[in-house]
Design a protein around this motif. Structure first.
Motif, PDB file in Angstrom:
ATOM      1  N   ARG B  32     -27.611 -17.217  29.506  1.00 34.22           N
ATOM      2  CA  ARG B  32     -26.300 -17.339  28.881  1.00 34.22           C
ATOM      3  C   ARG B  32     -26.360 -16.429  27.651  1.00 34.22           C
ATOM      4  NH1 ARG B  32     -23.466 -22.798  26.976  1.00 34.22           N
ATOM      5  NH2 ARG B  32     -24.538 -23.433  28.841  1.00 34.22           N
ATOM      6  N   TRP B  33     -25.551 -15.387  27.652  1.00 33.74           N
ATOM      7  CA  TRP B  33     -25.639 -14.397  26.570  1.00 33.74           C
ATOM      8  C   TRP B  33     -24.285 -13.773  26.343  1.00 33.74           C
ATOM      9  CZ3 TRP B  33     -27.535  -8.746  26.643  1.00 33.74           C
ATOM     10  CH2 TRP B  33     -27.798  -8.326  25.339  1.00 33.74           C
ATOM     11  N   ASP B  34     -23.848 -13.817  25.099  1.00 34.86           N
ATOM     12  CA  ASP B  34     -22.550 -13.204  24.792  1.00 34.86           C
ATOM     13  C   ASP B  34     -22.713 -11.823  24.176  1.00 34.86           C
ATOM     14  OD1 ASP B  34     -23.470 -13.728  22.267  1.00 34.86           O
ATOM     15  OD2 ASP B  34     -21.788 -14.978  21.640  1.00 34.86           O
ATOM     16  N   GLY B  35     -23.939 -11.335  24.144  1.00 34.89           N
ATOM     17  CA  GLY B  35     -24.181 -10.009  23.584  1.00 34.89           C
ATOM     18  C   GLY B  35     -24.358 -10.041  22.082  1.00 34.89           C
ATOM     19  N   ILE B  36     -24.180 -11.203  21.480  1.00 36.22           N
ATOM     20  CA  ILE B  36     -24.286 -11.294  20.015  1.00 36.22           C
ATOM     21  C   ILE B  36     -25.348 -12.319  19.622  1.00 36.22           C
ATOM     22  CG2 ILE B  36     -23.060 -11.880  17.893  1.00 36.22           C
ATOM     23  CD1 ILE B  36     -20.491 -10.921  19.365  1.00 36.22           C
ATOM     24  N   GLU B 229      -3.425  -5.093  35.668  1.00 36.70           N
ATOM     25  CA  GLU B 229      -4.405  -5.877  34.894  1.00 36.70           C
ATOM     26  C   GLU B 229      -4.598  -7.270  35.478  1.00 36.70           C
ATOM     27  OE1 GLU B 229      -3.234  -5.747  30.739  1.00 36.70           O
ATOM     28  OE2 GLU B 229      -2.302  -3.833  31.160  1.00 36.70           O
ATOM     29  N   LEU B 245     -13.692  -8.886  33.615  1.00 39.33           N
ATOM     30  CA  LEU B 245     -13.145  -9.741  32.559  1.00 39.33           C
ATOM     31  C   LEU B 245     -14.220 -10.666  32.004  1.00 39.33           C
ATOM     32  CD1 LEU B 245      -9.684 -10.761  34.069  1.00 39.33           C
ATOM     33  CD2 LEU B 245     -10.088  -9.276  32.116  1.00 39.33           C
ATOM     34  N   PHE B 248     -17.067  -8.291  30.179  1.00 41.47           N
ATOM     35  CA  PHE B 248     -16.751  -7.404  29.055  1.00 41.47           C
ATOM     36  C   PHE B 248     -15.564  -7.845  28.216  1.00 41.47           C
ATOM     37  CE2 PHE B 248     -18.869  -4.658  32.231  1.00 41.47           C
ATOM     38  CZ  PHE B 248     -20.035  -4.444  31.497  1.00 41.47           C
ATOM     39  N   LYS B 249     -14.784  -8.790  28.692  1.00 46.34           N
ATOM     40  CA  LYS B 249     -13.688  -9.290  27.859  1.00 46.34           C
ATOM     41  C   LYS B 249     -14.023 -10.663  27.293  1.00 46.34           C
ATOM     42  CE  LYS B 249     -10.850  -5.879  28.147  1.00 46.34           C
ATOM     43  NZ  LYS B 249     -10.595  -5.062  26.949  1.00 46.34           N
ATOM     44  N   PHE B 250     -14.669 -11.488  28.133  1.00 49.03           N
ATOM     45  CA  PHE B 250     -15.011 -12.828  27.658  1.00 49.03           C
ATOM     46  C   PHE B 250     -16.463 -12.884  27.185  1.00 49.03           C
ATOM     47  CE2 PHE B 250     -11.842 -14.427  31.117  1.00 49.03           C
ATOM     48  CZ  PHE B 250     -10.803 -13.877  30.401  1.00 49.03           C
ATOM     49  N   ASN B 251     -17.148 -11.758  27.272  1.00 47.26           N
ATOM     50  CA  ASN B 251     -18.532 -11.652  26.785  1.00 47.26           C
ATOM     51  C   ASN B 251     -19.500 -12.640  27.438  1.00 47.26           C
ATOM     52  OD1 ASN B 251     -17.713  -9.639  24.878  1.00 47.26           O
ATOM     53  ND2 ASN B 251     -16.780 -11.312  23.725  1.00 47.26           N
ATOM     54  N   ARG B 252     -19.257 -12.960  28.684  1.00 48.63           N
ATOM     55  CA  ARG B 252     -20.208 -13.796  29.432  1.00 48.63           C
ATOM     56  C   ARG B 252     -21.040 -12.861  30.309  1.00 48.63           C
ATOM     57  NH1 ARG B 252     -16.037 -18.357  31.635  1.00 48.63           N
ATOM     58  NH2 ARG B 252     -15.697 -19.429  29.673  1.00 48.63           N
TER      59      ARG B 252
END
Lengths: 449, 285
Positions: B32-36, B229, B245, B248-252
């Protein structure tokens, strides 16, 4: 930005509309900006830090050409320092910033979209800036926007601008109306005459992922009796729900607009370009759009358009409810948590320079901002910008999607589109949006105020 | 041994740019990683999540409709055109080139172009309908949940029929003309020649075309992304867009990676089934 809606053919967030500039602006601004920033850099002490020599890295949503005067001023004030300005488009910020982090790249300052600040502040990627000495440089609303859990995480840069109702006075004159409406009932009363004249009452870029939710922001501001931010925070902490009456009532306002035939045909398939085209060609009387379009309007030649603006019409019974509108407070300049200590002084002085009045004035001119984030800067003398500053800015609230996660924005968009097409009722839409939030809660989502 | 040394550089590059990312993608699917925030190992949770993801189910259903529409449309149209252009025809090369042109156009250009063509007010389609007295059929092609997906399917067919037509033309050229001469001597009609000679002998080419268009439909991203879209009201959301989505949009990023592998498996299975059919049903003469 100013937004140049005619040239935008992909979804663009409200914040990005505030931070983009046209090529002409860039060229024009680079000249004036250089002079202004040179002045800022020339002020004794401003932007100057002794000692460090080498690269200084700013990752920013502002394009390099636009930042050229700022870069030149920093380098002039700090001989031996080379500014590496890494432009990252706002929609790719997370992925590219993460890639830079994982690669161990040097990062000193982060110049973010305001909507991303919360994620990075809570994620521990930014340093606390609460102790800076020059807070009085900024308008309070801008500082409040970037304060989370009582700490200031970023300094505002740029302009204050948001979405309001633009009106084509020529369209109103065509039906013998002199004054724009103040309430929904007045708007509704003039709609048949407008349609008779071949003019749709309203155009809206309903295809853009961000812009139906932005519509909800003004409506919910009224149905919540001007407590939209607080009410949203209550929902995000689980104390309230999107299915509560004031949220459903805001969706009901959209439903009324759709049911009463206020929108132009095909509203859900219009992107920014197409909606702007319809408005400028005189095919719609009103357009819910960003204040940055004032600059675009001034630059262009639109014989069918005599543009003015009003705050969103009052769509609730209570006359004491203010006609608020959503907006943002420029980009958010923060200091990266892992930035090298040897560049701390330099980073502090560069932030000072990047938010100084002359720098921001140049940026405001470049972007055509109606109102500056800096208290002592008059952003624009344009009559429409002044009208916005007088009638709209005082009633501006922060975009609610700066608080909630992107899944909720998407849920609003999908469900609001369904309301407009008649595939969903406001109640069903609210249920669906709340269920998206419930899934997030189940997944461990936590909102920190 | 020497032969292995010769291919080692290529293998090394393949491993570096294909195998290593594939393997790290599998690892990412378990996080589980949101990139942050720091990544958290969650085992197979991302895969379990797919089972209760309602939007994934609807996206998959849209892919199925997309596949049905595009495969049928492309095959019928491209086969028909190939049969026409296989004949002696004045200006045949010009027609072939013109019909192939959409294939070489960029997806983004095609998407933007058709978005304007479909525009409710000043688009070509509606104005054409109105000008021939069929204004009642004019509609908001991309804004109506009932027709938006089919409007995209039409664009996909337009973009790719030329490609499939060329493959059919190549197949038609491999059929010996003696078979047709013999059939004509036996008194076979044109229809009989088509059904008894052309279509059976085109079966391998047909399967290649069906496989390619089916895989394209399961993988489609560009056209829905550019044109709608995923809207209106989620009616054109497809699996690849859903993955985009999520990641890259929900950062999952973990869930996005897991979804990518699920699609990869699905497409692999479809491809294998098609290849099996291809190997079994080859007509001979």
């Amino acid at each position: 930005m100013p937004s140049d809606p005619v040239r935008l053919s992909r979804p663009v967030s409200p914040t990005e509309l505030s931070t983009r500039a046209t090529r002409r602006h860039l060229l024009k601004g680079a000249v004036g900006g250089a002079a202004a920033v040179a002045l800022a850099g020339g002020r004794p002490g401003l932007g100057v830090a002794q000692g460090y020599q080498g690269d200084f890295v700013v990752v920013s949503v502002q394009e390099v050409e636009q930042a050229a005067p700022t870069i030149a001023a920093i380098e002039a004030a700090n001989p031996g320092v080379k500014v590496v300005w890494r432009y990252i488009p706002s929609e790719r910020f997370t992925e590219l910033f993460t890639a830079a982090q994982v690669a161990g790249d040097q990062i000193d300052l982060m110049d973010l979209n305001g909507q991303d600040l919360r994620r990075y502040a809570i994620g521990g990627q930014l340093q606390d800036l609460s102790g800076i000495a020059y807070k009085d440089r900024f308008r309070q609303v801008a500082l409040d926007t970037y304060t989370i859990q009582g700490k200031l995480w970023a300094l505002p840069r740029g302009g204050i601008g948001g979405f309001t109702f633009f009106v084509n006075l020529k369209a109103l004159q065509a039906i013998g109306v002199e004054t724009p409406p103040e309430t929904y009932d007045e708007l509704l009363a003039m709609a048949p005459d407008l349609r008779q004249a071949g003019i749709a009452p309203f155009v809206h870029p309903g295809k853009n992922i961000y812009l139906w939710p932005v519509w909800q922001f003004w409506a919910y501001a009224q149905t919540s009796r001007n407590t939209a931010v607080e009410g949203t925070a209550r929902v995000l902490t689980g104390e309230a729900k999107f299915t509560d009456p004031e949220h459903v009532a805001a969706l009901e306002i959209l439903h009324r607009f759709a049911r009463d035939g206020m929108f132009i045909d095909g509203v859900n398939s219009l992107d920014n370009d197409a909606a702007w085209l319809q408005f400028t060609q005189g095919k719609a009387a009103f357009f819910y759009w960003h204040a940055g379009s004032i600059g675009t309007y001034r630059e262009g030649d639109f014989p069918e358009l005599d543009m003015s603006l009003i705050p969103p019409v009052r769509a609730v019974e209570d006359p004491n409810v203010a006609r608020q509108l959503p907006g943002g407070t420029g980009s958010a300049l923060g200091r990266y948590a892992e930035a090298g200590a040897e560049r701390a002084d330099l980073a502090a002085s560069v932030m000072d320079l990047m938010t100084a009045d002359p720098t921001i004035k140049a940026l405001n001119e470049l972007n055509g901002d109606p109102v500056s984030v800096n208290a002592n800067v008059v952003a624009s003398e344009d009559p429409l910008a002044l009208l916005y500053a007088e009638q709209c800015s005082p009633n501006q609230i922060t975009y609610l999607d700066w608080y909630w996660p992107p899944e909720i924005t998407r849920a609003f968009q999908e469900n609001q589109q369904a309301i407009v097409t008649g595939d969903s009722s406001p109640e069903q839409a609210a249920e669906s949006i709340q269920s998206t939030l419930d899934d997030l809660f189940a997944d461990g989502y936590e909102f920190l105020t | 041994m020497a032969s292995y040394l010769w291919v080692l550089p290529a293998l090394g590059l393949y491993a570096l740019f294909t195998l290593v990312p594939l393997a790290s993608g599998v690892w990412l699917a378990l996080l589980r990683w949101d990139g942050i925030a720091p990544a958290e190992f969650v085992g197979l949770q991302n895969f379990e999540r797919m089972l209760r993801d309602e939007r994934l189910a609807s996206a998959l259903w849209h892919n199925v409709q997309y596949a049905l529409g595009t495969v049928a449309g492309k095959i019928v149209l491209s086969l028909g055109l190939a049969l026409l252009l296989h004949r002696s025809l004045r200006g045949r090369a010009v027609y072939r080139t013109a019909l192939f042109l959409p294939v070489v156009m960029s997806f983004v250009v095609v998407g933007i172009l058709w978005t304007w063509i479909y525009n409710d007010d000043f688009g070509l389609v509606n104005n054409l309908l109105r000008s021939v007295g069929l204004g009642g059929l004019a509609q908001d092609w991309l804004g109506d949940t009932r027709v938006a997906l089919w409007a995209l399917i039409a664009v996909d067919i337009w973009k790719w029929y030329g490609f499939h037509m060329v493959i059919f033309l190549a197949g038609l050229q491999t059929i010996p003309t003696e078979l047709y001469e013999a059939a004509r001597l036996d008194g076979a009609s044109r229809w009989r020649q088509l059904t008894s000679i052309t279509l059976p002998l085109l079966r391998p080419v047909m399967l290649v075309n069906v496989t390619l268009s089916l895989l394209g439909a399961m993988n489609v991203f560009d056209i829905p992304y550019v044109m709608t879209e995923g809207g209106p009201a989620n009616s054109t959301n497809v699996v690849a867009l859903h993955v985009y989505l999520q990641a890259f949009k929900f950062n999952r990023l973990g869930y996005g990676s897991a979804l990518s592998y699920a699609i990869f498996l699905l497409i692999t299975v479809i491809a294998l089934v098609q290849l099996r059919l291809l190997s079994r049903n080859t007509a001979e003469y």
